[in-house]
Write an enzyme that holds these catalytic residues in place. Structure first.
Site, short mmCIF file in Angstrom:
data_model
loop_
_atom_site.label_atom_id
_atom_site.label_comp_id
_atom_site.label_asym_id
_atom_site.label_seq_id
_atom_site.Cartn_x
_atom_site.Cartn_y
_atom_site.Cartn_z
N GLU A 1 14.01 19.15 51.23
CA GLU A 1 14.60 18.31 50.18
C GLU A 1 15.85 17.54 50.66
O GLU A 1 16.36 16.70 49.95
CB GLU A 1 15.02 19.11 48.94
CG GLU A 1 13.91 19.83 48.22
CD GLU A 1 14.42 20.55 46.98
OE1 GLU A 1 15.61 20.40 46.62
OE2 GLU A 1 13.62 21.28 46.36
N GLU B 1 13.00 15.31 51.93
CA GLU B 1 11.59 15.04 51.65
C GLU B 1 11.04 16.00 50.62
O GLU B 1 11.60 17.05 50.34
CB GLU B 1 10.75 15.13 52.92
CG GLU B 1 11.08 16.29 53.86
CD GLU B 1 10.89 17.67 53.29
OE1 GLU B 1 9.87 17.91 52.61
OE2 GLU B 1 11.76 18.52 53.52
#
Length: 349
Positions: A318, A175
């Site tokens: 991430e 994310e």
């Protein structure tokens, strides 16, 4: 039937017969009993997920969901919200942390705009599936409507299905979203019935009010919106995030297609809690990668009921932890395929 309901309906428990066969094989490989530790459990899980005694994970993708948060205006972080936009474009360039780590195992990084506050340039390389321009401020009302929450889940399902249709047999979740430890902590607080102050951390950088202010914003949002802890979609809608919904959708899709999915850190684990609240059997397909350095990270993993594989003080997000864990998943498969049993080696024990 909606895509979400159809996906949930396809999720089954692991193949018990294959799980038993895998456990028997692991127990008879040429090694001392349990000497490969949790790698053995992982191999058994993978066999149960795939229905294959010798699972294959040679096509890997990490789906990175990006979205902004209205609660940013409460001063919960010191980082500019524009970073969400800039960093999402960097995934396409291959220059972020998850991109560098994903190269180790040849994982593809798939960035998706599910709710960035501004439009990305045309032909940016980021998949544009924007539900809305960031969530609403959960400290003043619900982060999104129930329909928008379901939409975010279904986007995750669609993106995951597209990668699976291209041959992906191992997925990871990631994310990007400035301020997203705030809704993640709210989700954990509601589902775990935990005081926000116990689990509120610094995220990527605390705002001027510090940790106590951030925790109070979360507490106020929960008191105002009264999310139903027995309804994962309601929790997502009232105090969650669009990228959290997108990742939860990826997890549900993976489970429906009998594909293992590696969960990253704190925000991904919050998404996993939402997915598990929607369909508990989805947890059986999840592999938790690392113990986040965020304060709430351990509590989130405990609530999920899963022990992370890596303890190396990561808190980047991430999908970076998923990328690091992929080689471990491959190692479990290699163990099953390339080690022999004592009987196969014609060795007396």
């Amino acid at each position: 039937m909606s895509l979400l309901q159809d996906t949930i309906g396809k999720i089954e428990s692991l193949d018990k017969e294959m799980t038993a066969k895998a456990r028997d094989r692991v127990n008879h490989l040429i090694k001392p009993p349990t000497s490969l530790g949790r790698l053995e459990d992982l191999a058994v899980q993978l066999a149960g997920i795939t229905g294959n005694l010798f699972p294959v994970v040679d096509n890997k993708a990490i789906i990175v969901m990006a979205g902004d948060h209205g609660v940013y205006e409460e001063g919960v972080t010191s980082n500019p919200q524009e970073v969400t936009f800039a960093q999402t474009l960097n995934f396409v360039k291959g220059i972020t942390g998850v991109c560098a780590l994903g190269r180790v195992s040849g994982a593809r990084i798939i960035p998706v705009d599910v709710g960035i506050k501004v439009d990305l340039p045309e032909n940016s390389g980021v998949i544009n599936r924007k539900v809305k321009y960031g969530t609403d401020n959960m400290a003043k009302g619900p982060a999104m409507t129930r329909e928008e929450a379901i939409h975010s889940l279904e986007i995750g399902i669609e993106i995951a299905n597209a990668e699976i249709n291209k041959g992906a047999n191992l997925l990871g979740t990631g994310e990007m979203g400035i301020g997203n430890t705030t809704p993640s902590t709210a989700v954990l607080s509601v589902l775990g019935k935990i005081d926000p102050l116990e689990i509120t951390g610094r995220g990527a950088g605390l705002g001027t009010g510090g940790r106590e202010h951030k925790a109070n914003v979360i507490k106020r949002a929960i008191e105002l919106n009264k999310p139903n802890a027995n309804d994962g979609i309601d929790v997502l809608a009232k105090v969650g995030g669009l990228e959290i919904g997108g990742m939860a959708g990826v997890m549900l899709a993976a489970a429906a297609s009998k594909i293992p999915v590696v969960i990253d850190g704190y925000i991904s684990t919050a998404a996993a809690l939402i997915a598990a609240a929607i369909e508990p059997k989805a947890k059986e397909y999840m592999i938790t990668s690392h113990a986040s350095a965020e304060i709430g990270g351990q509590k989130a993993s405990e609530l999920l009921g899963m022990k992370p594989m890596l303890y190396i003080d990561l808190c980047l997000g991430e999908g970076s932890g998923a990328a690091l864990a992929f080689p471990i998943v491959e190692a479990a498969c290699s163990m099953m395929k390339n080690m022999v049993t004592f009987a196969e080696a014609e060795m007396e024990i």
